[in-house]
Motif scaffolding. Structure first.
Motif, PDB file in Angstrom:
ATOM      1  N   ALA A  90      -6.002  17.178 -12.334  1.00  0.00           N
ATOM      2  CA  ALA A  90      -4.899  16.978 -11.402  1.00  0.00           C
ATOM      3  C   ALA A  90      -5.171  17.825 -10.157  1.00  0.00           C
ATOM      4  O   ALA A  90      -6.073  18.663 -10.142  1.00  0.00           O
ATOM      5  CB  ALA A  90      -3.592  17.395 -12.064  1.00  0.00           C
ATOM      6  N   HIS A  91      -4.394  17.593  -9.124  1.00  0.00           N
ATOM      7  CA  HIS A  91      -4.561  18.336  -7.871  1.00  0.00           C
ATOM      8  C   HIS A  91      -3.215  18.882  -7.425  1.00  0.00           C
ATOM      9  O   HIS A  91      -2.175  18.266  -7.655  1.00  0.00           O
ATOM     10  CB  HIS A  91      -5.127  17.430  -6.781  1.00  0.00           C
ATOM     11  N   ALA A  92      -3.267  20.025  -6.734  1.00  0.00           N
ATOM     12  CA  ALA A  92      -2.062  20.654  -6.202  1.00  0.00           C
ATOM     13  C   ALA A  92      -2.331  21.104  -4.775  1.00  0.00           C
ATOM     14  O   ALA A  92      -3.430  21.562  -4.456  1.00  0.00           O
ATOM     15  CB  ALA A  92      -1.660  21.849  -7.049  1.00  0.00           C
ATOM     16  N   ALA A  93      -1.315  20.963  -3.920  1.00  0.00           N
ATOM     17  CA  ALA A  93      -1.431  21.363  -2.514  1.00  0.00           C
ATOM     18  C   ALA A  93      -0.537  22.565  -2.248  1.00  0.00           C
ATOM     19  O   ALA A  93       0.617  22.594  -2.685  1.00  0.00           O
ATOM     20  CB  ALA A  93      -1.035  20.208  -1.605  1.00  0.00           C
TER      21      ALA A  93
ATOM     22  N   GLU B 123      -3.221  19.186 -18.166  1.00  0.00           N
ATOM     23  CA  GLU B 123      -2.096  19.637 -18.986  1.00  0.00           C
ATOM     24  C   GLU B 123      -1.131  20.540 -18.219  1.00  0.00           C
ATOM     25  O   GLU B 123      -0.052  20.850 -18.723  1.00  0.00           O
ATOM     26  CB  GLU B 123      -2.577  20.321 -20.266  1.00  0.00           C
ATOM     27  N   GLN B 124      -1.468  20.938 -17.006  1.00  0.00           N
ATOM     28  CA  GLN B 124      -0.583  21.786 -16.195  1.00  0.00           C
ATOM     29  C   GLN B 124       0.166  21.001 -15.114  1.00  0.00           C
ATOM     30  O   GLN B 124       0.945  21.564 -14.369  1.00  0.00           O
ATOM     31  CB  GLN B 124      -1.389  22.911 -15.531  1.00  0.00           C
ATOM     32  N   GLU B 125      -0.048  19.693 -15.046  1.00  0.00           N
ATOM     33  CA  GLU B 125       0.575  18.931 -13.957  1.00  0.00           C
ATOM     34  C   GLU B 125       2.094  18.870 -14.039  1.00  0.00           C
ATOM     35  O   GLU B 125       2.753  18.617 -13.039  1.00  0.00           O
ATOM     36  CB  GLU B 125      -0.019  17.533 -13.834  1.00  0.00           C
ATOM     37  N   ASN B 126       2.678  19.130 -15.203  1.00  0.00           N
ATOM     38  CA  ASN B 126       4.136  19.141 -15.329  1.00  0.00           C
ATOM     39  C   ASN B 126       4.755  20.471 -14.909  1.00  0.00           C
ATOM     40  O   ASN B 126       5.971  20.597 -14.860  1.00  0.00           O
ATOM     41  CB  ASN B 126       4.552  18.806 -16.763  1.00  0.00           C
TER      42      ASN B 126
ATOM     43  N   TYR C 212       2.305  27.199 -12.670  1.00  0.00           N
ATOM     44  CA  TYR C 212       0.890  27.416 -12.979  1.00  0.00           C
ATOM     45  C   TYR C 212       0.154  28.047 -11.801  1.00  0.00           C
ATOM     46  O   TYR C 212      -0.542  29.055 -11.958  1.00  0.00           O
ATOM     47  CB  TYR C 212       0.225  26.091 -13.390  1.00  0.00           C
ATOM     48  N   CYS C 213       0.298  27.467 -10.617  1.00  0.00           N
ATOM     49  CA  CYS C 213      -0.435  27.975  -9.447  1.00  0.00           C
ATOM     50  C   CYS C 213       0.104  29.307  -8.947  1.00  0.00           C
ATOM     51  O   CYS C 213      -0.661  30.241  -8.699  1.00  0.00           O
ATOM     52  CB  CYS C 213      -0.390  26.943  -8.323  1.00  0.00           C
ATOM     53  N   ALA C 214       1.409  29.395  -8.785  1.00  0.00           N
ATOM     54  CA  ALA C 214       2.005  30.603  -8.202  1.00  0.00           C
ATOM     55  C   ALA C 214       2.009  31.782  -9.159  1.00  0.00           C
ATOM     56  O   ALA C 214       1.716  32.909  -8.751  1.00  0.00           O
ATOM     57  CB  ALA C 214       3.419  30.308  -7.726  1.00  0.00           C
TER      58      ALA C 214
ATOM     59  N   ARG D 243       4.205  27.916  -2.218  1.00  0.00           N
ATOM     60  CA  ARG D 243       4.833  26.678  -2.689  1.00  0.00           C
ATOM     61  C   ARG D 243       3.748  25.650  -2.968  1.00  0.00           C
ATOM     62  O   ARG D 243       2.952  25.319  -2.085  1.00  0.00           O
ATOM     63  CB  ARG D 243       5.782  26.141  -1.618  1.00  0.00           C
ATOM     64  N   TRP D 244       3.730  25.136  -4.186  1.00  0.00           N
ATOM     65  CA  TRP D 244       2.716  24.181  -4.623  1.00  0.00           C
ATOM     66  C   TRP D 244       3.350  22.849  -5.003  1.00  0.00           C
ATOM     67  O   TRP D 244       4.397  22.812  -5.624  1.00  0.00           O
ATOM     68  CB  TRP D 244       1.962  24.745  -5.820  1.00  0.00           C
ATOM     69  N   LEU D 245       2.675  21.753  -4.647  1.00  0.00           N
ATOM     70  CA  LEU D 245       3.132  20.408  -4.981  1.00  0.00           C
ATOM     71  C   LEU D 245       2.021  19.633  -5.674  1.00  0.00           C
ATOM     72  O   LEU D 245       0.852  19.740  -5.280  1.00  0.00           O
ATOM     73  CB  LEU D 245       3.532  19.638  -3.718  1.00  0.00           C
TER      74      LEU D 245
END
Length: 78
Positions: free
Chosen positions: A2-5, A22-25, A30-32, A40-42
């Motif tokens: 998955a990808h996060a911005a 498995e972290q997309e939900n 997860y990112c922060a 802020r991650w999307l």
């Protein structure tokens, strides 16, 4: 994968990273928190299924449309 911005306070995309599926939900947590990156991650989609298009650094997140867009290069381009 998955990808996060990462989005700044003005809606500008700062970077895009890959994250485990498995972290997309729980992208924000997860990112922060888990990766200790803050901000802020999307969740974004490489095949444009989420938020209309895949973002790149410098693009804008249009909150009320829940999509990414290229910035307007000149005021006369409307």
């Amino acid at each position: 994968m998955a990808h996060a911005a990462l989005i700044d306070e003005n809606g500008v995309v700062l970077c895009v990273i890959r994250i485990p599926d498995e972290q997309e939900n729980r992208v924000q947590e997860y990112c922060a928190e888990d990766l200790k990156l803050g901000g802020r991650w999307l969740l974004v989609s490489y095949n444009d299924r989420i938020r209309r298009r895949f973002p790149a650094a410098g693009m804008l997140y249009v909150e009320h449309l829940d999509m990414f867009a290229h910035p307007q290069p000149f005021p006369s381009w409307g």
